[in-house]
Design a protein around this motif. Structure first.
Motif, PDB file in Angstrom:
ATOM      1  N   THR A  97       2.868  -1.722   1.942  1.00 14.04           N
ATOM      2  CA  THR A  97       1.919  -0.773   2.545  1.00 14.04           C
ATOM      3  C   THR A  97       1.895  -0.855   4.061  1.00 14.04           C
ATOM      4  O   THR A  97       1.343   0.018   4.722  1.00 14.04           O
ATOM      5  CB  THR A  97       0.485  -1.019   2.043  1.00 14.04           C
ATOM      6  OG1 THR A  97      -0.004  -2.244   2.583  1.00 14.04           O
ATOM      7  CG2 THR A  97       0.436  -1.058   0.527  1.00 14.04           C
ATOM      8  N   ASP A 100      -1.483  -0.322   5.677  1.00 16.07           N
ATOM      9  CA  ASP A 100      -2.031   1.036   5.711  1.00 16.07           C
ATOM     10  C   ASP A 100      -2.757   1.309   4.389  1.00 16.07           C
ATOM     11  O   ASP A 100      -2.106   1.410   3.340  1.00 16.07           O
ATOM     12  CB  ASP A 100      -0.894   2.044   5.914  1.00 16.07           C
ATOM     13  CG  ASP A 100      -1.394   3.477   6.037  1.00 16.07           C
ATOM     14  OD1 ASP A 100      -2.568   3.734   5.699  1.00 16.07           O
ATOM     15  OD2 ASP A 100      -0.607   4.341   6.452  1.00 16.07           O
ATOM     16  N   GLU A 102      -3.974   3.926   3.106  1.00 18.27           N
ATOM     17  CA  GLU A 102      -3.510   5.139   2.425  1.00 18.27           C
ATOM     18  C   GLU A 102      -2.244   4.875   1.619  1.00 18.27           C
ATOM     19  O   GLU A 102      -2.029   5.458   0.558  1.00 18.27           O
ATOM     20  CB  GLU A 102      -3.267   6.261   3.453  1.00 18.27           C
ATOM     21  CG  GLU A 102      -4.555   6.816   4.053  1.00 18.27           C
ATOM     22  CD  GLU A 102      -4.300   8.003   4.954  1.00 18.27           C
ATOM     23  OE1 GLU A 102      -3.151   8.497   4.994  1.00 18.27           O
ATOM     24  OE2 GLU A 102      -5.246   8.437   5.625  1.00 18.27           O
ATOM     25  N   LYS A 103      -1.402   3.968   2.148  1.00 19.29           N
ATOM     26  CA  LYS A 103      -0.171   3.649   1.424  1.00 19.29           C
ATOM     27  C   LYS A 103      -0.444   2.814   0.180  1.00 19.29           C
ATOM     28  O   LYS A 103       0.359   2.806  -0.751  1.00 19.29           O
ATOM     29  CB  LYS A 103       0.809   2.928   2.354  1.00 19.29           C
ATOM     30  CG  LYS A 103       1.475   3.859   3.354  1.00 19.29           C
ATOM     31  CD  LYS A 103       2.614   3.194   4.088  1.00 19.29           C
ATOM     32  CE  LYS A 103       3.316   4.200   4.993  1.00 19.29           C
ATOM     33  NZ  LYS A 103       4.402   3.569   5.781  1.00 19.29           N
TER      34      LYS A 103
END
Length: 328
Positions: A97, A100, A102-103
Motif C-alpha cells: 500500500t 496509502d 486508499e490502497k
C-alpha cells in the motif's frame, strides 16, 4: 502435454478417480491410488492450479497486504506468515500500500478478485471506509497492526510496551522524559504507544511538557527533525527521550551527535522494534522486540482456524521483550 484424461487412460480409471486422488477427496482403493500416483510421478504431471481451484473452490493462496515491503517489520511479519502457511500447503500473494489508506481498500478488492482463500492485512488505520470494505469481503480475514471492530485481529501490546520502556527510564532516575511519536490516526503505534508513555509519567507524578511531545512519520529524517524541535523548544532540556520506532530514535541520535550531546550521559534514548540497525549504531540502542515473526505466525494460525473451523476469535495480543543496551 500430459493431461488428467491421459493419466486416467493409462491407469485404466475414470478422470473422476484421478481427480479424487489429486484432491484427496472421496474413496479410492490403495491399489488404484498407488497406480495413479506412480503414473503421475513417471510422467511428471502437474495439475493446473486454476483448474484445481475451480474444482475445489480453493486456490491455496493467501493474500497479504503490507504498508511497506521494504521495512524490517513487514519482512519479519511475512516470514512468520509464510512459514506457518507453508506447513499447510498455502502460498502467499503480497500487495503493497506504500502507507496509502486508499490502497489498502484497493488491494482488498484486488485480492478478492484473485480468488484467494483468505487475506491478512497489516493495517495502518481503522477508518470506517476500511471496516465497511472488510465487512463486504465474504472471505476469511485477519488484521494485524490494528484492532478493527468486529474483525479477528492479532496485535502487539503497544500500550504496555511503551509504558514499560518509559518506566525503565524512570527507574534509572530520569524525570524529564520527552517523546517522539507518529500520527495518532495509526491507533496502535501513534495513539496507544503515546498513551503508555503518558501513563508511566502520570503514575510517577512526573511533569508532562507539551513541547517535549513531538509527532513525526516513520523515517530517520523525522526523528532528526523532531529531536531538533524538542531541544529548540526552550532553555530546559529533557534527560531522556522515548521514540516509538528505532528509525525515529536513530534520527534523534544523529541530531544529538551533530550538536555534541553524548548518549546516554547527556540524554538517554530508546526505540521500539528491535531493528537490525539498533544493534550496530553507537551507542547500541535500547529497544522493544515486538516479536513480529510470532505475530505473523499467529495471524496465519488465526486465519487457518477461520478457514477450517469458522473460528472468529476477536483479538490475540502478542507479548514483547525489553532489550536493554548502551543508549540508557
Amino acid at each position: 502435454m500430459i493431461t488428467m484424461k491421459e493419466i486416467a487412460r493409462r491407469a485404466n480409471v475414470s478422470s473422476a478417480t484421478v481427480s479424487r486422488v489429486l484432491n484427496n477427496s472421496g474413496y479410492v482403493s490403495d491399489d488404484v491410488r498407488k497406480r495413479i500416483m506412480k503414473i503421475i510421478e513417471e510422467t511428471g504431471y502437474i495439475p493446473s492450479e486454476h483448474a484445481k481451484a475451480l474444482r475445489t473452490k480453493q486456490s491455496n493462496v493467501i493474500g497479504v497486504i503490507l504498508p511497506k515491503l521494504s521495512t524490517e517489520t513487514s519482512s519479519r511479519l511475512v516470514n512468520g506468515i509464510s512459514e506457518e502457511l507453508a506447513k499447510h500447503g498455502y502460498q502467499i500473494l503480497l500487495a503493497n500500500t506504500n502507507l496509502d489508506p486508499e490502497k489498502e481498500i484497493e488491494n482488498l478488492k484486488l485480492l478478492k478478485s484473485k480468488q484467494v482463500d483468505g487475506i491478512i492485512l497489516l493495517a495502518t488505520n481503522r477508518g470506517q471506509e476500511l471496516v465497511s470494505e472488510i465487512q463486504k469481503l465474504s472471505i476469511p480475514f485477519v488484521a494485524t497492526g490494528q484492532v478493527i471492530e468486529g474483525v479477528p485481529s492479532v496485535i502487539n501490546n503497544n500500550f504496555q510496551a511503551a509504558k514499560d520502556i518509559t518506566s525503565h527510564l524512570i527507574e534509572k532516575g530520569h524525570q524529564k522524559i520527552a517523546f517522539i511519536g507518529v500520527d495518532e490516526a495509526d491507533w496502535e503505534v501513534g495513539h496507544r504507544r503515546k498513551e503508555g508513555y503518558l501513563a508511566a509519567l502520570k503514575e510517577n507524578q512526573l511533569r508532562i511538557v507539551d513541547e517535549w511531545i513531538q509527532k513525526g512519520i516513520f523515517s530517520i529524517e523525522s526523528g532528526y527533525t523532531s529531536m531538533k524541535k524538542i531541544l529548540e523548544s526552550g532553555n530546559e532540556r529533557p534527560t531522556a527521550v522515548v521514540c516509538v520506532t528505532d528509525r525515529l530514535a536513530i534520527g534523534a541520535m544523529e541530531y544529538l551527535g551533530e550538536i555534541g550531546l553524548s548518549i546516554p550521559n547527556d540524554i538517554a534514548l530508546t526505540g521500539m522494534g528491535a531493528s537490525d540497525l539498533s544493534k550496530y549504531v553507537v551507542p547500541r540502542l535500547t529497544t522493544i522486540d515486538l516479536l513480529s515473526e510470532t505475530t505473523g505466525a499467529e495471524a496465519a494460525k488465526t486465519l487457518l482456524e477461520i478457514i477450517k473451523e469458522g473460528n472468529t476469535s476477536d483479538k490475540k495480543v502478542i507479548d514483547y521483550r525489553l532489550i536493554i543496551r548502551d543508549s540508557i
